[in-house]
Design a protein around this motif. Sequence first.
Motif, short mmCIF file in Angstrom:
data_model
loop_
_atom_site.label_atom_id
_atom_site.label_comp_id
_atom_site.label_asym_id
_atom_site.label_seq_id
_atom_site.Cartn_x
_atom_site.Cartn_y
_atom_site.Cartn_z
N GLY A 2 2.22 9.60 5.06
CA GLY A 2 0.75 8.92 4.37
C GLY A 2 0.05 10.03 3.89
O GLY A 2 0.41 11.02 3.47
N THR A 44 -4.61 9.65 -0.39
CA THR A 44 -4.52 8.77 0.43
C THR A 44 -5.39 8.44 1.67
O THR A 44 -5.19 7.46 2.54
CB THR A 44 -3.16 9.04 1.24
OG1 THR A 44 -2.85 9.85 2.16
CG2 THR A 44 -1.90 9.13 0.03
N PRO A 76 0.81 -1.26 -0.04
CA PRO A 76 0.05 -0.02 0.17
C PRO A 76 0.80 1.25 0.11
O PRO A 76 0.59 2.10 0.93
CB PRO A 76 -0.96 -0.23 0.95
CG PRO A 76 -0.14 -1.00 2.09
CD PRO A 76 0.85 -1.93 1.20
N ILE A 77 1.59 1.50 -1.10
CA ILE A 77 2.79 2.35 -1.34
C ILE A 77 2.22 3.27 -2.40
O ILE A 77 2.28 2.67 -3.54
CB ILE A 77 4.02 2.11 -1.27
CG1 ILE A 77 4.42 1.41 0.22
CG2 ILE A 77 4.80 3.52 -1.31
CD1 ILE A 77 5.79 0.74 0.02
N GLY A 123 -2.09 1.13 -3.82
CA GLY A 123 -0.75 1.29 -3.88
C GLY A 123 -0.08 0.52 -5.02
O GLY A 123 -0.79 -0.42 -5.50
N ARG A 176 5.32 6.99 0.84
CA ARG A 176 4.05 7.51 0.98
C ARG A 176 3.23 6.18 0.96
O ARG A 176 2.85 5.73 -0.13
CB ARG A 176 3.67 8.62 0.14
CG ARG A 176 2.16 9.16 0.82
CD ARG A 176 1.62 10.34 -0.19
NE ARG A 176 2.59 11.44 -0.30
CZ ARG A 176 2.65 12.26 0.66
NH1 ARG A 176 1.79 12.41 1.74
NH2 ARG A 176 3.35 13.45 0.39
N THR A 177 2.35 5.97 2.13
CA THR A 177 1.43 4.94 2.19
C THR A 177 0.23 5.46 1.86
O THR A 177 -0.18 6.66 2.06
CB THR A 177 1.49 4.16 3.76
OG1 THR A 177 1.19 5.05 4.64
CG2 THR A 177 3.04 3.66 3.81
N THR A 178 -0.88 4.32 1.56
CA THR A 178 -2.04 5.04 1.58
C THR A 178 -3.01 4.26 2.18
O THR A 178 -2.76 3.37 2.89
CB THR A 178 -2.74 4.60 -0.08
OG1 THR A 178 -3.83 4.89 -0.26
CG2 THR A 178 -2.71 3.21 -0.35
N PRO A 192 0.81 5.93 8.16
CA PRO A 192 1.84 4.65 7.73
C PRO A 192 1.57 3.48 9.02
O PRO A 192 1.99 2.40 8.80
CB PRO A 192 3.12 5.15 7.97
CG PRO A 192 3.28 6.85 7.59
CD PRO A 192 1.49 7.06 8.16
N LEU A 218 4.84 -3.36 7.27
CA LEU A 218 5.42 -2.75 6.21
C LEU A 218 6.50 -1.76 7.23
O LEU A 218 7.92 -1.71 6.78
CB LEU A 218 4.84 -1.84 5.34
CG LEU A 218 5.38 -0.82 4.70
CD1 LEU A 218 6.68 -1.64 3.86
CD2 LEU A 218 4.27 -0.09 3.89
N HIS A 233 -0.07 0.29 8.68
CA HIS A 233 0.77 -0.81 7.95
C HIS A 233 1.82 -1.42 8.77
O HIS A 233 2.97 -1.10 8.56
CB HIS A 233 1.28 -0.57 6.61
CG HIS A 233 0.14 0.32 5.74
ND1 HIS A 233 -1.13 -0.29 5.40
CD2 HIS A 233 -0.09 1.70 5.55
CE1 HIS A 233 -2.04 0.40 4.75
NE2 HIS A 233 -1.33 1.77 4.90
#
Length: 270
Positions: free
Chosen positions: A99, A68, A24-25, A75, A47-49, A102, A108, A105
Amino acid sequence: MKKIQQVMENKKPGRITDYDKKLPIVELYYCVQSEGSRSGMPTVCVRTTGCTHRCWFGEGGWCDSWYTSIHPEKGGFSFNDIKKMYDDRPDIKEMMLTGGSPTMHADLVNELTHFANERGILITIETEGSHFIETDYPIGLISLSPKFTNSIPKVGVETPKGAITDENMIKQHNKFRLNKEVIKQMMEYHTDYHFKPVCNPDEMPEVWQEIESFRQELGIPKNKTYIMPPGDNRDELIRVYPMVMDFCRDNGFNFTGREHIIAFDTKRCV
Ligand code: SF4
């Protein structure tokens, strides 16, 4: 203390084993860190979503990374993509993990702490403070931006993609907002933190009162507090910078700008 330990034990994250799997990036790019105590350093932005919050700042509009949070994009990057960024630029020893949220996750984030430990990289994780994660290696810097009452959406407002807000959205926003127990755990467990409230105290005195009560309740010193001017475009930031700078000068706080917006205005991935 026992209660905190129990919560920590229940939140042990796992590892990522498939380095080719899409994660999920939503963005991955080189840039210069332009907020907070690592400002000015070349870094890799991950940047995560997905986000627990649904921030709406009245005249300030929606969350500036709404793609996001309010309308999360899918991602498209793998762990190998992150590795390649550092393989290609071994001189870069910073990571900005942002994000979205983040900390949603955990596996991750945990895997990134292993990677950072192997390569001598300092991770700055930007968080609103929704979840505590007991990573296998502590995170270098928690950049804490909790959301205050000025972030709560109102019913009947149009979102960036034309949906209309309802009570459910407000409930979702408040579910994890200002989770002080979690925020304390993040500050205690990881290596370092700074507090980065977004506010122009001159024009937002009520919000500033909330921020200041929060800071004092959590025992955050002034020298770990970086006040950031609100605004998601160059013109607005140039308008409010002098007020926030003067406030910091007169009250002993650190000022942090948003230099990527001054340099590139509303462009993404900068
Ligand atoms: S917490 Fe941050 S990413 Fe999430 S909605 Fe609010 S401003 Fe956006």
